[in-house]
Design an enzyme around this catalytic site. Structure first.
Site, short mmCIF file in Angstrom:
data_model
loop_
_atom_site.label_atom_id
_atom_site.label_comp_id
_atom_site.label_asym_id
_atom_site.label_seq_id
_atom_site.Cartn_x
_atom_site.Cartn_y
_atom_site.Cartn_z
CD GLN A 26 2.61 4.51 -5.19
OE1 GLN A 26 1.66 5.28 -4.96
NE2 GLN A 26 2.43 3.22 -5.44
CD GLU A 27 9.73 4.49 -3.03
OE1 GLU A 27 9.76 3.44 -2.39
OE2 GLU A 27 10.25 4.61 -4.16
CB SER A 28 7.10 4.92 3.27
OG SER A 28 6.94 6.33 3.36
#
Length: 697
Positions: free
Chosen positions: A557-559
């Site tokens: 989800q972050e990167s």
């Protein structure tokens, strides 16, 4: 002299009828036997894939009587060897025969292997053979690129014949240092590949350094490329007052729409002008849909200025219904399959849920049939319908609806919540630090199923880069529009390591694709949640005492597993750590570049997640929300009581212990609300996929 009568023999030139029948029968029997043998051979011929054991591949290459199979096996084996190794070169030798497109690929791989081995003359001969024999093959773009190192005319031919091919985009960056060459490169990249690494710098330089000397069409072309990169203000500066066509104006509006307040106001004006000038185009419909997303009193002022045909659209009418200006029932009935109606239904239902008006929420959720929604949205609808029935006292119907969720979406956030309500155990993410963590298993290979036999074969033979380059060449660099093309391009991009764009395209596709079988949905779930950096995440999880699936879920989800990405606020790397947080976790000052190292970034991210889980006594909801919004914000929400400001909820403030799903929906930061559901859904999917039960079908 008496001679006995002997039976006369038929002349060889005039065979008897019996002999002729015997001959014909023999030939026919032989032909039938050959046909039967061929059919049997085709049935018994194996189909090699990337999952085929190495021992089987080697046996087929040595023993198979089918030369086409031996070539396929040779390519699969070569893909597992280091480029330029003796074993790879030996395996490819002699496999470039015939006119099959795979022959072109073999020549390309053999030439690349020769280059890697330092055999320049042999590589040159192979590249020339490839170009001469297969001038229309996408593989020949690489031949022109390599031949152009000594003779620039080959590079010019490459740019003309294969303008959207990655080899041509790479060649454009190497055109030369003269102003004319750099301008030519900028225009080539702006048209065919503005997102190509290094293109953005050239486009900006071309506009800033030579904008006054550029022709109007050149400025429009550069501006369109910059707008597609999200550089709205730079694109406007490049135009210097020039107007564009509908496509350029839409790209400018989309880029400015995400900017600061001044840029957003400019975006609204340009989008309105676009809709008024070209009201019947798809660009105008998209512009009116964007204007409908604005919040605040000024939104209606923009919408009433739209042409009548666009005011009478799903996006505009849904916005008016959300503001109480139209009956929502009429919008859902008229446009049941439009995404604007889906969003209207959810926003209305969410308001009723947070106010704990269960009957009203159920009424809104039942206004659309589940098969009218995209699968993830149908799963959300069915889960909350079940939740409403449960709160209304009908547990039997609630369980039936939650089981429908599992059949429709075997993975993801709502599958996890439905299973918990059906009796599944809560997630346990903490273990003693240093305890060995079971590594996540690599999922089985999946066919591409593109509908194109050539692409499917390249994918099956573990040639994702060739499949991606062929797809891009055939489409001329045009972005995908329909859901099936989005999914296909997303898979091809993730296959070559471009998870940043590829996973984003797969997410878009999942919200547009029609509902399929449970197994088809499970396959898509696996494509949306690939395993990346398994060794690093496994070591980091073991050191911190975490489930490695949690690290995969957060990084996803972050990167989107892009190690070099940097957020607008300065967060870096796979786990998107802020430099100050990373310094504190490491106990020393770190260079920003070091946070783009996957090994270091994953260790620090795991350490931070461990701290958050310990702070919140292992609660995954609070830990994940804190990772995004900060533990201070989460502590404030707990203290203040989420939902306490809702209009007279039936049971007071929403409790995390009693109403975890409602608590998440009440998070006041929209980004954190979505983030929490996404990460927890990813985590559940990774766990299910790793257990071999990811299908749930």
């Amino acid at each position: 002299m008496f001679r006995p009568l002997l039976p006369q023999r038929p002349s060889p030139q005039t065979p008897s009828a019996q002999g002729l029948r015997l001959l014909l029968g023999t030939c026919l029997g032989t032909a039938l036997a050959l046909l039967a043998g061929r059919a049997l051979l085709l049935q018994l011929t194996p189909t090699p894939t990337p999952d085929t054991p190495l021992s089987s591949l080697r046996a087929w290459r040595l023993l198979s009587p089918d030369p086409a199979l031996r070539r396929e096996v040779s390519l699969l084996l070569a893909s597992r060897e280091p480029t330029g190794s003796a074993r790879q070169r030996q395996g490819l030798w002699g496999q470039g025969w015939g006119r099959d497109p795979l022959a072109a690929l073999v020549l390309k791989r053999a030439a690349q292997a020769a280059e890697a081995a330092g055999e320049a003359d042999q590589a040159h001969g192979l590249w020339q053979s490839l170009w001469q024999r297969f001038p229309g093959s996408p593989a020949s773009a690489d031949a022109l690129y390599s031949l152009g190192r000594q003779q620039p005319r080959w590079r010019q031919l490459l740019l003309q014949r294969f303008p959207a091919h990655p080899a041509a985009l790479a060649a454009a960056l190497e055109l030369g240092r003269s102003p004319a060459s750099r301008l030519a490169a900028s225009l080539q990249l702006a048209r065919w590949g503005p997102r190509w690494p290094g293109a953005e710098v050239l486009l900006v330089q071309a506009c800033r350094g030579r904008a006054g000397a550029l022709q109007p069409q050149q400025r429009r072309q550069l501006a369109l490329g910059l707008a597609q990169l999200g550089r709205g203000q730079t694109a406007l500066d490049c135009l210097r007052g020039l107007s564009g066509d509908a496509a350029l104006e839409l790209a400018l509006g989309q880029a400015l729409f995400k900017g600061d307040l001044s840029q957003q106001g400019l975006a609204d004006r340009r989008l309105l002008a676009l809709a008024q000038r070209w009201p019947t185009t798809a660009a105008a419909r998209e512009a009116s849909a964007l204007l409908s997303q604005r919040e605040g009193a000024e939104t209606r002022a923009w919408l009433v200025q739209l042409p009548a045909s666009l005011q009478d659209s799903a996006a505009v009418q849904a916005r008016l219904a959300l503001d109480g200006q139209r009956p929502w029932q009429g919008v859902l009935k008229r446009w049941p399959r439009d995404p604007a109606s889906w969003e209207l239904q959810w926003q209305l239902a969410r308001q009723a849920l947070l106010q704990q008006r269960w009957s009203q929420a159920a009424l809104i959720l039942q206004a659309l049939a589940p098969d009218q929604l995209a699968p993830p949205l149908a799963a959300r609808q069915l889960f909350w319908l079940g939740y409403c029935q449960w709160r209304l006292g009908d547990g039997v119907r609630a369980q039936r609806l939650w089981r429908q969720v599992l059949a429709l979406a075997p993975g993801g956030y709502y599958s996890w919540r439905a299973r918990l309500h059906l009796g599944e155990k809560e997630l346990d993410l903490l273990r003693p630090p240093g305890a060995p963590a079971a590594p996540l298993a690599q999922p089985p290979w999946q066919p591409l199923a593109s509908g194109d036999a050539g692409l499917d074969r390249l994918w099956r033979l573990n040639q994702p880069l060739e499949a991606w380059e062929s797809w891009r060449f055939w489409r001329g660099g045009r972005p995908p529009q329909v859901a099936s093309d989005l999914r296909l391009e997303g898979r091809l991009r993730t296959g070559v390591g471009d998870d940043w764009i590829g996973l984003g395209q797969l997410e878009q596709a999942s919200l547009r694709l029609p509902q399929g079988s449970c197994q088809q949905q499970a396959d898509l779930e696996g494509q949306l949640n690939p395993l990346r950096y398994g060794e690093f995440f496994g070591e980091a999880a073991a050191a911190a005492g975490l489930d490695p699936a949690l690290l995969q879920a957060v990084a996803r989800q972050e990167s989107r597993f892009t190690a070099g990405v940097e957020s607008p606020v300065g967060a870096l790397g796979l786990m998107q750590l802020m430099p100050d947080t990373a310094n504190e976790l490491a106990g020393r000052r770190l260079e920003a570049a070091s946070l783009k190292d996957p090994a270091l970034n994953s260790r620090l991210g795991a350490r931070y997640l461990r701290q958050l889980l310990e702070q919140w006594q292992g609660n995954p909801v609070l830990a994940v929300a804190s990772y995004n919004a900060g533990p201070g914000a989460v502590a404030h929400w707990l203290k203040a009581g989420l939902g306490s400001d809702s209009p007279k909820p039936a049971s007071g403030a929403i409790s995390l212990e009693r109403d975890p799903e409602l608590w998440i929906e009440a998070i006041p930061y929209p980004e954190t609300r979505l983030y929490t559901k996404k990460v927890l859904g990813n985590l559940w999917s990774y766990r299910r996929l790793n257990q071999g039960a990811g299908s749930g079908c």
